[in-house]
Design an enzyme around this catalytic site. Structure first.
Site, PDB file in Angstrom:
ATOM      1  CB  CYS A  88      -0.651   0.316   1.092  1.00 51.24           C
ATOM      2  SG  CYS A  88      -2.091  -1.291   0.982  1.00 51.24           S
ATOM      3  CB  CYS A 213     -14.326  -1.524   5.656  1.00 47.69           C
ATOM      4  SG  CYS A 213     -14.698  -2.681   7.388  1.00 47.69           S
ATOM      5  CG  HIS A 344      -5.745   1.758  -1.254  1.00 43.95           C
ATOM      6  ND1 HIS A 344      -4.943   2.212  -1.574  1.00 43.95           N
ATOM      7  CD2 HIS A 344      -5.367   0.555   0.226  1.00 43.95           C
ATOM      8  CE1 HIS A 344      -3.952   1.552  -0.994  1.00 43.95           C
ATOM      9  NE2 HIS A 344      -4.186   0.627  -0.338  1.00 43.95           N
TER      10      HIS A 344
END
Length: 398
Positions: A88, A213, A344
């Site tokens: 990430c 989330c 993301h």
């Protein structure tokens, strides 16, 4: 003796694609969208770029495992181009490569670009297949929500906090980000969500509910970097320089030994300590004007406030509920909505965070613009709390 890169690298220009479900386009078009904005912002010709770094995390569902898709998409012919992947932290890792090249004197102008197109996988979260034998052995069929739910359990156990109090703090994290995201035109999700909806949402992995989330999305972001001297020679007056970039990688001690209590992320603390030293920051609570952190889950952001040494241990919930990190607070966090609102797309996230800090420092963010910020931080967390990566960059006005 190493002296670091503080103020040796200036951001000449940045760009960010529209994040979201970009069914109408491909990764190459997303890269061009971000690059074209960065090139126009930098005020240079593409022929002046001497090297590039391309961040893409999930090559098996994206564009392949070489930099050729990026150099082709951007029409950067014959220059050295490198593909990087660091979970990430991939986007910030691309920026780190470009910045180090400039700081070393190897090149005058370099580009960092990150892109990911995850909606095309047809999977609701991160794709299931893992890369390589090692990952299949140490994390068989694991999930990100499950991994970070353990962080919540460890945090509660250490600080003797009730489940209800922690849930309120986590809910405020998500509520605040959705409030901010309304004012971010390039965000995937731009809708405020009531606190009651967040608290009562379906459970994903106890105590993480649906709004705890972040989602996945398609996106790209880009930075063009050079030296401050070259930037000024090109006519730039208001310079944003890199004060620090620090990366910390787990050695495995968290998951294999009893020295870690599961309440925090060791790598974030290590990277933050080194980044603050490099940037000359002694009190981040008063010296930072805004932060963009890796809010893949609300508990991650909450714990990160302590791992960055902004909130005292066990006191992040108090700061969060007091509005310390709200848009009108002392250190606004996720002023653009963060991962909660952008989603993301892994390779793009770190550079998207940098884009927000850069734009805020230059006063370009419209309705969400803060009052005269001069120093901002970005934070990425890859992997899981018990074995992973943390990358921190600090930007400031020269």
């Amino acid at each position: 003796m190493a002296t670091g890169i503080k103020d040796k690298v200036a951001i000449l220009g940045m760009g960010c694609a529209q994040f979201g479900e970009r069914w109408d386009t491909d990764s190459s078009a997303l890269m061009r969208e971000a690059f074209d904005e960065a090139l126009a912002d930098a005020g240079i010709e593409r022929s002046q770029i001497e090297a590039g770094w391309y961040g893409s995390a999930l090559d098996n569902v994206n564009v392949g495992n070489s930099p050729i898709p990026a150099s082709t998409a951007l029409r950067l012919d014959g220059i050295p181009f490198t593909r990087v992947e660091n979970m990430c932290a991939t986007g910030t890792e691309a920026l780190r490569g470009a910045a180090y090249a400039v700081a070393s004197g190897a090149v005058d102008i370099a580009v960092a670009i990150g892109a990911e197109k995850l909606k095309d996988t047809g999977y609701g979260g991160l794709p299931i297949p893992f890369k390589g034998t090692f990952n299949d052995m140490w994390m068989p069929m694991g999930s990100s929500p499950a991994g970070f739910a353990q962080l919540a359990a460890g945090y509660r156990a250490k600080h003797g906090m009730s489940k209800e109090d922690l849930k309120r703090g986590m809910a405020h994290v998500s509520w605040k980000s959705h409030q901010n995201g309304v004012h971010s035109p390039k965000a995937h999700l731009r809708k405020a969500v009531p606190m009651e909806t967040i608290i009562n949402a379906p459970m994903i992995s106890d105590p993480l509910g649906l709004f705890d989330c972040c989602g996945v999305s398609d996106g790209a972001a880009c930075a063009i970097v050079t030296t401050p001297e070259i930037a000024r020679a090109l006519g730039k007056k208001d310079l944003v320089t890199i004060k620090a970039i620090q990366l910390a990688i787990s050695s495995g001690v968290e998951s294999q030994m009893n020295t870690w209590d599961g309440s925090h992320v060791r790598n974030t603390r290590s990277a933050a300590t080194r980044a603050y030293k490099e940037a000359g920051i002694t009190d981040p609570r008063t010296q930072l004007n805004l932060i963009e952190v890796h809010d893949c889950f609300s508990i991650t952001e909450l714990v990160t406030m302590e791992d960055l040494f902004i909130s005292e241990e066990g006191k992040a919930v108090n700061d969060i509920l007091d509005g310390f990190y709200d848009a009108a607070g002392q250190v606004p966090c996720q002023i653009d909505g963060g991962l909660k609102c952008f989603g993301h797309p892994i390779g793009a996230t770190g550079l998207r965070m940098t884009y927000e800090v850069y734009s805020q420092l230059l006063g370009r963010t419209g309705e969400r613009q803060l009052s005269s910020p001069s120093m901002g931080l970005t934070h990425n967390l890859g992997g899981v709390p018990y074995q992973g990566i943390a990358c921190i960059s600090i930007l400031g006005l020269a």
